[in-house]
Scaffold this motif. Sequence first.
Motif, PDB file in Angstrom:
ATOM      1  N   ARG A  68       0.846  -1.193   0.000  1.00 16.31           N
ATOM      2  CA  ARG A  68       0.000   0.000   0.000  1.00 16.31           C
ATOM      3  C   ARG A  68       0.882   1.243   0.000  1.00 16.31           C
ATOM      4  O   ARG A  68       1.962   1.241   0.588  1.00 16.31           O
ATOM      5  CB  ARG A  68      -0.964   0.016   1.187  1.00 16.31           C
ATOM      6  N   ARG A  69       0.379   2.282  -0.646  1.00 14.09           N
ATOM      7  CA  ARG A  69       1.155   3.509  -0.742  1.00 14.09           C
ATOM      8  C   ARG A  69       1.247   4.200   0.616  1.00 14.09           C
ATOM      9  O   ARG A  69       0.323   4.131   1.429  1.00 14.09           O
ATOM     10  CB  ARG A  69       0.524   4.450  -1.758  1.00 14.09           C
ATOM     11  N   LEU A  70       2.348   4.863   0.845  1.00 15.98           N
ATOM     12  CA  LEU A  70       2.494   5.646   2.063  1.00 15.98           C
ATOM     13  C   LEU A  70       1.428   6.736   2.118  1.00 15.98           C
ATOM     14  O   LEU A  70       0.992   7.259   1.082  1.00 15.98           O
ATOM     15  CB  LEU A  70       3.873   6.301   2.109  1.00 15.98           C
ATOM     16  N   GLU A  71       1.015   7.103   3.332  1.00 15.71           N
ATOM     17  CA  GLU A  71       0.100   8.232   3.480  1.00 15.71           C
ATOM     18  C   GLU A  71       0.780   9.506   2.981  1.00 15.71           C
ATOM     19  O   GLU A  71       2.013   9.609   2.948  1.00 15.71           O
ATOM     20  CB  GLU A  71      -0.312   8.400   4.942  1.00 15.71           C
ATOM     21  N   ALA A  72      -0.024  10.492   2.616  1.00 13.84           N
ATOM     22  CA  ALA A  72       0.491  11.704   1.982  1.00 13.84           C
ATOM     23  C   ALA A  72       1.630  12.348   2.767  1.00 13.84           C
ATOM     24  O   ALA A  72       2.658  12.732   2.195  1.00 13.84           O
ATOM     25  CB  ALA A  72      -0.654  12.704   1.798  1.00 13.84           C
ATOM     26  N   GLU A  73       1.449  12.471   4.083  1.00 15.14           N
ATOM     27  CA  GLU A  73       2.474  13.115   4.891  1.00 15.14           C
ATOM     28  C   GLU A  73       3.792  12.352   4.846  1.00 15.14           C
ATOM     29  O   GLU A  73       4.883  12.940   4.858  1.00 15.14           O
ATOM     30  CB  GLU A  73       2.008  13.237   6.351  1.00 15.14           C
ATOM     31  N   PHE A  74       3.710  11.019   4.788  1.00 18.72           N
ATOM     32  CA  PHE A  74       4.914  10.186   4.858  1.00 18.72           C
ATOM     33  C   PHE A  74       5.671  10.144   3.533  1.00 18.72           C
ATOM     34  O   PHE A  74       6.858   9.812   3.518  1.00 18.72           O
ATOM     35  CB  PHE A  74       4.553   8.764   5.287  1.00 18.72           C
ATOM     36  N   VAL A  75       4.999  10.446   2.420  1.00 20.97           N
ATOM     37  CA  VAL A  75       5.688  10.465   1.129  1.00 20.97           C
ATOM     38  C   VAL A  75       6.808  11.507   1.161  1.00 20.97           C
ATOM     39  O   VAL A  75       7.960  11.240   0.794  1.00 20.97           O
ATOM     40  CB  VAL A  75       4.699  10.768  -0.018  1.00 20.97           C
ATOM     41  N   ARG A  76       6.486  12.695   1.632  1.00 19.60           N
ATOM     42  CA  ARG A  76       7.499  13.750   1.749  1.00 19.60           C
ATOM     43  C   ARG A  76       8.485  13.436   2.866  1.00 19.60           C
ATOM     44  O   ARG A  76       9.690  13.668   2.728  1.00 19.60           O
ATOM     45  CB  ARG A  76       6.816  15.095   1.989  1.00 19.60           C
ATOM     46  N   ASP A  77       7.975  12.910   3.988  1.00 21.02           N
ATOM     47  CA  ASP A  77       8.865  12.558   5.102  1.00 21.02           C
ATOM     48  C   ASP A  77       9.962  11.604   4.645  1.00 21.02           C
ATOM     49  O   ASP A  77      11.119  11.723   5.057  1.00 21.02           O
ATOM     50  CB  ASP A  77       8.066  11.898   6.234  1.00 21.02           C
ATOM     51  N   ASN A  78       9.596  10.646   3.811  1.00 17.86           N
ATOM     52  CA  ASN A  78      10.566   9.652   3.360  1.00 17.86           C
ATOM     53  C   ASN A  78      11.697  10.311   2.570  1.00 17.86           C
ATOM     54  O   ASN A  78      12.876   9.996   2.783  1.00 17.86           O
ATOM     55  CB  ASN A  78       9.870   8.603   2.496  1.00 17.86           C
ATOM     56  N   ALA A  79      11.346  11.228   1.674  1.00 23.62           N
ATOM     57  CA  ALA A  79      12.370  11.921   0.890  1.00 23.62           C
ATOM     58  C   ALA A  79      13.265  12.767   1.789  1.00 23.62           C
ATOM     59  O   ALA A  79      14.498  12.793   1.620  1.00 23.62           O
ATOM     60  CB  ALA A  79      11.707  12.797  -0.181  1.00 23.62           C
ATOM     61  N   LEU A  80      12.667  13.453   2.760  1.00 19.69           N
ATOM     62  CA  LEU A  80      13.463  14.260   3.688  1.00 19.69           C
ATOM     63  C   LEU A  80      14.394  13.391   4.517  1.00 19.69           C
ATOM     64  O   LEU A  80      15.551  13.743   4.767  1.00 19.69           O
ATOM     65  CB  LEU A  80      12.540  15.064   4.614  1.00 19.69           C
ATOM     66  N   PHE A  81      13.903  12.234   4.937  1.00 16.37           N
ATOM     67  CA  PHE A  81      14.718  11.339   5.773  1.00 16.37           C
ATOM     68  C   PHE A  81      15.898  10.768   4.990  1.00 16.37           C
ATOM     69  O   PHE A  81      17.034  10.760   5.470  1.00 16.37           O
ATOM     70  CB  PHE A  81      13.850  10.206   6.324  1.00 16.37           C
TER      71      PHE A  81
END
Length: 219
Positions: A12-25
């Motif tokens: 399942r796709r990451l929730e919207a907030e986590f999509v950006r969080d992943n790139a930042l991390f």
Amino acid sequence: PDNRLLARQTPRRLEAEFVRDNALFVSGLMEAEVGGPSARPYQPEGYYAPLNFPLRTYKSDTDQRQYRRGLYTHWQRTFLHPMLANFDAPGREECLAQRSVSNTPQQALTLLNDPSFVEAARVAAQQLLQEQSDQDFENRLQVFFTKALARSPSTREVESLSPFFADRLEHYRSNPEDAFAFTSIGLSKTPENLDRAELAAWTALTRVIFNLNESIVRY
């Protein structure tokens, strides 16, 4: 066969907030502060223009708050941040027990062009060039794949990305102004000692990897 002996889950796709969080991390940009006021990440100019009574303006943060987790993003009623809206975050006008999950061209365009993701790709490329300065293309690619996707690149991926990188490097060597503009997106500083053309080419490549399905889907 009955999935009784091994743990599993449906992708399942990451929730919207986590999509950006992943790139930042992955890029190392994420600000880990807990609590506090809302953060205001980059947002298209004029996005609030249709809002009236009163007219509203939006100024993105110019300090470390820019890199806070999506959980803390400012939430404007009926005008949700476009990145969150593109990835199906709810509007909060009413209680929502389960989010919808869509797959649209706007999502790919967000991952490619949103300043948050372009900056994350550039900073990830910077770290790669600084920490793997004595390595060749394939070793660097191996390091970033492991960091971003927790696996090694396949032979087919190496064969596909190698000419892509060479093409981008040739383009940016021939167009240094494009390389400078591309690697100047975002608040974070670009090290002066890095070759801008090489950095731009690696940024283009890391941006491709951030766009892979594996980068935004839980398996």
